[in-house]
Design a protein around this motif. Structure first.
Motif, PDB file in Angstrom:
ATOM      1  N   ASP A  94       0.940  -1.180   0.111  1.00 55.19           N
ATOM      2  CA  ASP A  94       0.136  -0.051  -0.009  1.00 55.19           C
ATOM      3  C   ASP A  94       0.883   1.184   0.049  1.00 55.19           C
ATOM      4  N   PRO A  95       0.594   2.335  -0.735  1.00 59.76           N
ATOM      5  CA  PRO A  95       1.549   3.354  -0.873  1.00 59.76           C
ATOM      6  C   PRO A  95       1.321   4.518   0.154  1.00 59.76           C
ATOM      7  N   ASP A  96       0.209   4.316   0.843  1.00 61.29           N
ATOM      8  CA  ASP A  96       0.049   5.287   1.936  1.00 61.29           C
ATOM      9  C   ASP A  96       0.902   5.349   2.977  1.00 61.29           C
ATOM     10  N   VAL A  97       0.887   6.289   4.002  1.00 57.51           N
ATOM     11  CA  VAL A  97       1.677   6.245   5.362  1.00 57.51           C
ATOM     12  C   VAL A  97       0.409   6.361   6.445  1.00 57.51           C
ATOM     13  N   LEU A  98       0.808   6.386   7.581  1.00 53.82           N
ATOM     14  CA  LEU A  98       0.048   6.517   8.590  1.00 53.82           C
ATOM     15  C   LEU A  98      -0.190   8.027   9.174  1.00 53.82           C
ATOM     16  N   ASP A  99      -1.297   8.281   9.604  1.00 59.45           N
ATOM     17  CA  ASP A  99      -1.637   9.548  10.186  1.00 59.45           C
ATOM     18  C   ASP A  99      -0.391   9.663  11.384  1.00 59.45           C
ATOM     19  N   THR A 100       0.296  10.775  11.526  1.00 57.34           N
ATOM     20  CA  THR A 100       1.094  11.012  12.523  1.00 57.34           C
ATOM     21  C   THR A 100       0.465  10.781  13.791  1.00 57.34           C
ATOM     22  N   TRP A 101      -0.600  11.016  14.119  1.00 60.42           N
ATOM     23  CA  TRP A 101      -1.309  10.657  15.458  1.00 60.42           C
ATOM     24  C   TRP A 101      -1.312   9.347  15.875  1.00 60.42           C
ATOM     25  N   PHE A 102      -1.215   8.514  14.838  1.00 59.69           N
ATOM     26  CA  PHE A 102      -1.331   6.958  15.208  1.00 59.69           C
ATOM     27  C   PHE A 102       0.002   6.598  15.837  1.00 59.69           C
ATOM     28  N   SER A 103       1.237   7.108  15.444  1.00 58.39           N
ATOM     29  CA  SER A 103       2.276   6.654  15.956  1.00 58.39           C
ATOM     30  C   SER A 103       2.327   7.352  17.436  1.00 58.39           C
ATOM     31  N   SER A 104       2.168   8.610  17.552  1.00 61.65           N
ATOM     32  CA  SER A 104       2.195   9.486  18.829  1.00 61.65           C
ATOM     33  C   SER A 104       1.073   8.992  19.763  1.00 61.65           C
ATOM     34  N   GLY A 105       0.072   8.340  19.357  1.00 63.79           N
ATOM     35  CA  GLY A 105      -0.966   7.452  20.139  1.00 63.79           C
ATOM     36  C   GLY A 105      -0.385   6.328  20.799  1.00 63.79           C
ATOM     37  N   LEU A 106       0.963   5.855  20.627  1.00 57.49           N
ATOM     38  CA  LEU A 106       1.464   4.866  21.387  1.00 57.49           C
ATOM     39  C   LEU A 106       2.721   5.219  22.348  1.00 57.49           C
ATOM     40  N   TRP A 107       3.029   6.535  22.108  1.00 62.72           N
ATOM     41  CA  TRP A 107       3.999   7.266  23.026  1.00 62.72           C
ATOM     42  C   TRP A 107       4.200   6.734  24.291  1.00 62.72           C
ATOM     43  N   PRO A 108       3.216   6.674  25.078  1.00 63.98           N
ATOM     44  CA  PRO A 108       3.521   6.344  26.483  1.00 63.98           C
ATOM     45  C   PRO A 108       4.331   5.170  26.764  1.00 63.98           C
ATOM     46  N   PHE A 109       3.821   4.367  26.047  1.00 64.21           N
ATOM     47  CA  PHE A 109       4.618   2.898  26.059  1.00 64.21           C
ATOM     48  C   PHE A 109       5.614   2.240  24.777  1.00 64.21           C
ATOM     49  N   SER A 110       5.247   2.833  23.764  1.00 67.96           N
ATOM     50  CA  SER A 110       6.567   2.625  22.846  1.00 67.96           C
ATOM     51  C   SER A 110       7.745   3.166  23.178  1.00 67.96           C
ATOM     52  N   THR A 111       7.790   4.421  23.658  1.00 73.13           N
ATOM     53  CA  THR A 111       8.968   4.964  23.875  1.00 73.13           C
ATOM     54  C   THR A 111       9.732   4.249  25.166  1.00 73.13           C
ATOM     55  N   LEU A 112       9.081   3.337  25.814  1.00 73.85           N
ATOM     56  CA  LEU A 112       9.582   2.498  26.957  1.00 73.85           C
ATOM     57  C   LEU A 112      10.091   1.062  26.423  1.00 73.85           C
ATOM     58  N   GLY A 113       9.927   0.649  25.005  1.00 69.69           N
ATOM     59  CA  GLY A 113      10.525  -0.253  24.531  1.00 69.69           C
ATOM     60  C   GLY A 113       9.353  -1.350  24.068  1.00 69.69           C
ATOM     61  N   TRP A 114       8.121  -0.950  24.335  1.00 67.50           N
ATOM     62  CA  TRP A 114       7.184  -1.913  23.706  1.00 67.50           C
ATOM     63  C   TRP A 114       7.169  -2.211  22.060  1.00 67.50           C
ATOM     64  N   PRO A 115       7.054  -3.268  21.581  1.00 61.13           N
ATOM     65  CA  PRO A 115       6.468  -4.367  22.194  1.00 61.13           C
ATOM     66  C   PRO A 115       7.526  -5.434  22.864  1.00 61.13           C
ATOM     67  N   GLU A 116       8.561  -5.039  23.109  1.00 60.00           N
ATOM     68  CA  GLU A 116       9.540  -5.939  24.052  1.00 60.00           C
ATOM     69  C   GLU A 116       9.122  -5.497  25.632  1.00 60.00           C
ATOM     70  N   GLN A 117       9.389  -6.645  26.231  1.00 61.05           N
ATOM     71  CA  GLN A 117       8.867  -6.356  27.775  1.00 61.05           C
ATOM     72  C   GLN A 117      10.129  -6.025  28.352  1.00 61.05           C
ATOM     73  N   THR A 118      10.556  -4.625  28.148  1.00 66.25           N
ATOM     74  CA  THR A 118      11.931  -4.094  28.620  1.00 66.25           C
ATOM     75  C   THR A 118      11.666  -3.748  30.400  1.00 66.25           C
ATOM     76  N   PRO A 119      12.858  -3.721  30.591  1.00 73.61           N
ATOM     77  CA  PRO A 119      13.030  -3.044  32.322  1.00 73.61           C
ATOM     78  C   PRO A 119      12.270  -1.765  32.442  1.00 73.61           C
ATOM     79  N   ASP A 120      12.641  -0.789  31.248  1.00 72.49           N
ATOM     80  CA  ASP A 120      11.963   0.486  31.449  1.00 72.49           C
ATOM     81  C   ASP A 120      10.446   0.489  31.473  1.00 72.49           C
TER      82      ASP A 120
END
Length: 876
Positions: free
Chosen positions: A453-479
């Motif tokens: 698919d040629p499209d990209v995702l709305d920026t708010w899609f990735s920033s909606g994950l910010w509280p846990f993606s920045t801590l390493g999710w989907p890996e179960q990190t110590p952070d």
């Protein structure tokens, strides 16, 4: 100039290292880099300390620090610094958003200067160019955050397009897709004909613009029906006319057809509850492919969707309008209808709200388009339930309603964008109609006929994950284990829907029902001192860096915090920043005085019986202030806590206690030693209380005063419970006496430093022990032999008799006051006359009458004050 920074482990007697004036520019940068180098802001996931986490709302990679950023960053920094001092493992995590449209536009503009477009480069080469731009020019705001003093953990800095966050995006897309919560469908979206992409609602700015409202007659004779529109060109795509089911005027037409002008088509008349029979003619044209409301009507009645323009807003319907731009076609269509006598009425100019692309300011076109969507109903319900059952607190509570308005009425979310910069949608299409969603650990389909698919995702899609993606999710990190869920999200109330609700939906969905934060602390927007919105297009826009250059970062921070009432907009003006600069200077000068006079933090405090009433009073007030500031922090009342700190520090510590201590210090002996210890204690605790809001000046002073390593890692003050109501009452009486004498002196026109002989009768007020302090503070000299009082006053049970002979020109002062009295009496006569005029009162607006009453009251007060001043003057 003398180095503004004291040595790391200086002795308590450090006055020599502090210049007479505070120069923020010589302190702030060096101090900040020292904090970072020592790792004060780095959090340890292995720590046994309780966690405290804030993730920064990621600014755009294209952005620069504006007052809105500075405002929210100041509050987040204050929260984090305090928690760190309280013994928490505090993590304030920084990062940036890739800002799809904004960043792509920047690079496209750069290419255009060379006569190129992204299509000349191709997708892969263009994306490489964007990464180059990001490395060379992006992230300017990060350096500006250092300037402001943001105590963020730079070792954990994230970017929404980095490898880890990209994996998180692909993971949750796959999970949502597999769960049937992501689908592809044709719907009406916001479309920019210049950027050639769908837009989110936040990327559309609505402005009132002058247009034209035309009323068009469809059909003939008794079958005619009139509709009104501001977008006449879209009539070429009409597939129905709609009326309200209970509108008697059109009941005979429902189910029949009318001839659509300028075409050979017959379109039906349908009855739909959406139509407001009271608005206009009560009949509306239905263009399902070019209006979201019309699309909904079309869905309910099975109407065809006829698109009449392409992605650039060019008419595609064969006929005389083919190839015209939509705005050109609008005039041409109206002209053709006019020639046929179809225009029943025209209204111009007709002001109405029109959406514009926030990036290029092109008029947005509602357009039927095949896009990717998130089915939000179950996600939004979970987000609402988390607040309703108390797992997440919204502060202030009155903004809960706005949150519920969004999540309870949310419509499916268009997440695809027709851009090249961003997270590409991980879906492949096969040669035989196959659709495969690929997760991060899956192999993408290969072979002839397979395309992504040629499209990209709305920026708010990735920033909606910010509280846990920045801590390493989907890996179960110590952070992730240590710092999720985060403690507080501090953000503006204007993005409740765009960011807060989406983080809630994704956090609850991805993290097994664990909300992404415990508290949502909502702020208002920064406005100018007159309450007007700041904008780059207006002359009221302010670059906070300019104010930091002029007055220091602490002054800007304190001004912003002082206006931060929960959920309310924040007015700010340069004069207020100057006032905060003066406050920082006052802190500097008071601490420098203390150091010069041997103030110390060494050893225990004297026992209460070894202290003067002034020392017991200030320690009692110190304990009360610690308790008050703690309670206000927990309630996110930044304006109130800043006000409490300001008045305690300036009014009570600097203006009263420091001045009172001068008398004790001058007397010498054991009492002076006790005063030095109490003075050191009060200033040291006050500096720690102030540090989260004004970190730089407090760091320089605290290390000079204590010889400690850094106030950043010092312990947050605790209320030890010491209270002395009797001392507080005694000093309150002293303040009343001194204030009344000062007021009297001012009324008599005495200079501040001018001493006047006076006798004091203090025993009745219980202030006999404070005579020396009162004389010093009120500039009253001990009377010489032959003293003769010419004026007297009383306050708080104390009597003061003064000899003003020779201190003022009595005749000149009497003449000045008589002139002022005459003016006040004239004002009183004028206002009283107006208010006694029944004819005037009957005609005058209420606000005018109120102003005259206020002038009358002010004149009465002036007369009373001036009369008292005249009576107090020595007799000639």
């Amino acid at each position: 100039m003398t180095n503004q920074l004291p040595a790391d482990h200086a002795s308590g007697d450090n006055a020599a290292t502090l210049p007479t004036a505070y120069a923020p520019g010589e302190v702030e940068g060096e101090l900040y880099e020292r904090w970072v180098a020592r790792g004060y802001f780095e959090a340890d996931a292995k720590s046994e300390k309780p966690p405290y986490t804030i993730v920064i709302p990621p600014p755009n990679v294209t952005g620069a620090l504006h007052l809105g950023h500075a405002f929210q960053h100041t509050l987040m920094d204050a929260l984090t610094r305090r928690k760190r001092m309280q013994g928490y493992e505090a993590l304030w995590l920084p990062g940036m958003d890739h800002a799809g449209i904004a960043t792509q536009n920047k690079v496209e503009q750069q290419l255009a200067e060379s006569g190129l477009s992204r299509h000349d480069l191709g997708r892969e080469a263009f994306v490489e160019k964007v990464w180059e731009w990001k490395e060379n020019y992006g992230g300017k705001i990060l350096g500006q955050m250092r300037r402001l003093g943001d105590g963020v953990d730079w070792s954990r800095e994230r970017f929404t397009m980095d490898e880890g966050l990209s994996k998180a995006v692909q993971t949750i897309f796959k999970k949502l897709f597999d769960d049937g919560l992501i689908y592809r469908a044709e719907r009406i979206i916001n479309w920019c004909p210049r950027c050639l992409t769908a837009l989110s609602d936040i990327e559309v700015e609505h402005e009132n613009v002058p247009g034209e409202l035309v009323s068009i007659r469809y059909g003939e004779g008794d079958d005619a029906i009139v509709v009104a529109t501001t977008r006449a060109e879209t009539m070429l795509g009409d597939t129905a006319v709609a009326v309200h089911p209970e509108d008697e005027r059109y009941r005979h037409l429902v189910g029949r057809t009318v001839k659509l002008p300028l075409t050979d088509r017959e379109i039906p008349v349908v009855a739909d509850e959406h139509v407001d029979p009271e608005f206009g003619t009560g009949a509306v044209k239905v263009t399902p492919a070019h209006d979201p409301n019309d699309f909904a009507i079309g869905q309910r009645h099975g109407l065809p969707n006829l698109s009449v323009m392409d992605e650039r807003g060019v008419i595609t319907v064969h006929g005389p309008f083919l190839g015209l731009d939509r705005l050109e076609a609008r005039s041409a269509v109206v002209g053709a209808l006019r020639e046929q006598g179809r225009i029943v009425a025209e209204k111009r100019p007709y002001d109405h709200a029109v959406g514009h692309c926030s990036r290029c300011h092109t008029v947005v076109e509602p357009r039927l388009s095949l896009q990717w969507w998130v089915k939000v109903e179950p996600l939004a319900k979970a987000a609402g339930d988390a607040v309703r059952d108390g797992r997440v607190q919204i502060h202030p509570k009155e903004l809960e309603r706005r949150y519920f308005d969004w999540v309870d009425n949310m419509y499916d979310w268009c997440i695809s964008r027709q851009l090249w910069w961003g997270h590409r949608i991980p879906v492949w299409y096969g040669p035989n109609g196959e659709v495969v969603c690929v997760g991060p650990d899956d192999e993408a389909p290969t072979g002839e006929g397979w395309t992504q698919d040629p499209d990209v995702l709305d920026t708010w899609f990735s920033s909606g994950l910010w509280p846990f993606s920045t801590l390493g999710w989907p890996e179960q990190t110590p952070d992730l284990a240590k710092f999720y869920p985060t403690d507080v999200l501090l953000t503006g109330h204007d993005i409740i829907f765009f960011w807060v609700a989406r983080m809630m939906m994704f956090g609850l969905y991805a993290m097994d029902g664990q909300a992404p934060f415990h508290t949502v602390a909502l702020t208002g927007l920064v406005r100018d001192e007159f309450g007007k919105k700041m904008s780059k297009s207006n002359p009221n826009a302010v670059d906070p860096l300019d104010w930091m250059d002029a007055y220091g970062a602490d002054a800007v921070r304190f001004t912003l915090a002082s206006g931060a009432n929960p959920g309310a907009d924040v007015p700010i003006g340069e004069d207020w920043v100057k006032g905060s600069r003066n406050f920082c200077n006052k802190i500097w000068n008071a601490t420098r005085f203390a150091l010069m006079n041997g103030a110390t933090v060494e050893g225990p405090l004297p026992e209460p019986e070894q202290m003067t009433a002034a020392e017991r009073w200030i320690l009692s007030r110190l304990g009360e202030t610690v308790a008050q500031v703690d309670a206000l922090y927990e309630d996110y009342q930044f304006a109130k806590l800043s006000d409490a700190l300001f008045h305690f520090a300036w009014d009570e510590v600097f203006d009263w206690y420091v001045e009172l201590s001068k008398t004790t210090l001058a007397a010498g002996g054991p009492q002076a030693d006790a005063a030095r210890r109490v003075l050191g204690e009060v200033l040291e605790v006050t500096l720690r209380l102030l540090h989260p809001v004004v970190p730089f000046v407090t760091e320089a002073l605290w290390t000079a005063l204590t010889g400690g390593e850094s106030v950043v890692v010092a312990e947050w003050p605790k209320d030890g419970g010491f209270r002395d109501p009797a001392a507080q009452a005694e000093i309150a009486l002293l303040q009343q006496v001194v204030t009344e004498v000062r007021r009297f002196r001012n009324d008599q026109g005495l200079k501040d430093g001018q001493k006047v002989p006076a006798t004091l009768e203090l025993a009745g007020a219980g202030l006999a022990d404070h005579e020396a302090a009162i004389r010093s503070l009120a500039r009253l000299a001990v009377p010489a032999e032959g003293f003769a009082a010419t004026a007297s006053l009383s306050a708080a049970g104390a009597a003061v008799a003064l000899d003003l002979s020779g201190a003022i020109d009595v005749a000149a002062e009497r003449k000045r006051l008589a002139k002022d009295l005459a003016a006040a009496e004239k004002e009183l006569a004028q206002t009283t006359g107006k208010l006694g005029n029944e004819g005037f009162l009957a005609k005058a607006p209420e606000d005018v009458v109120a102003k005259i009453k206020a002038r009358q009251t002010a004149a009465e007060g002036d007369i009373a004050r001036i009369t008292a001043q005249l009576a107090a003057l020595p007799q000639a």
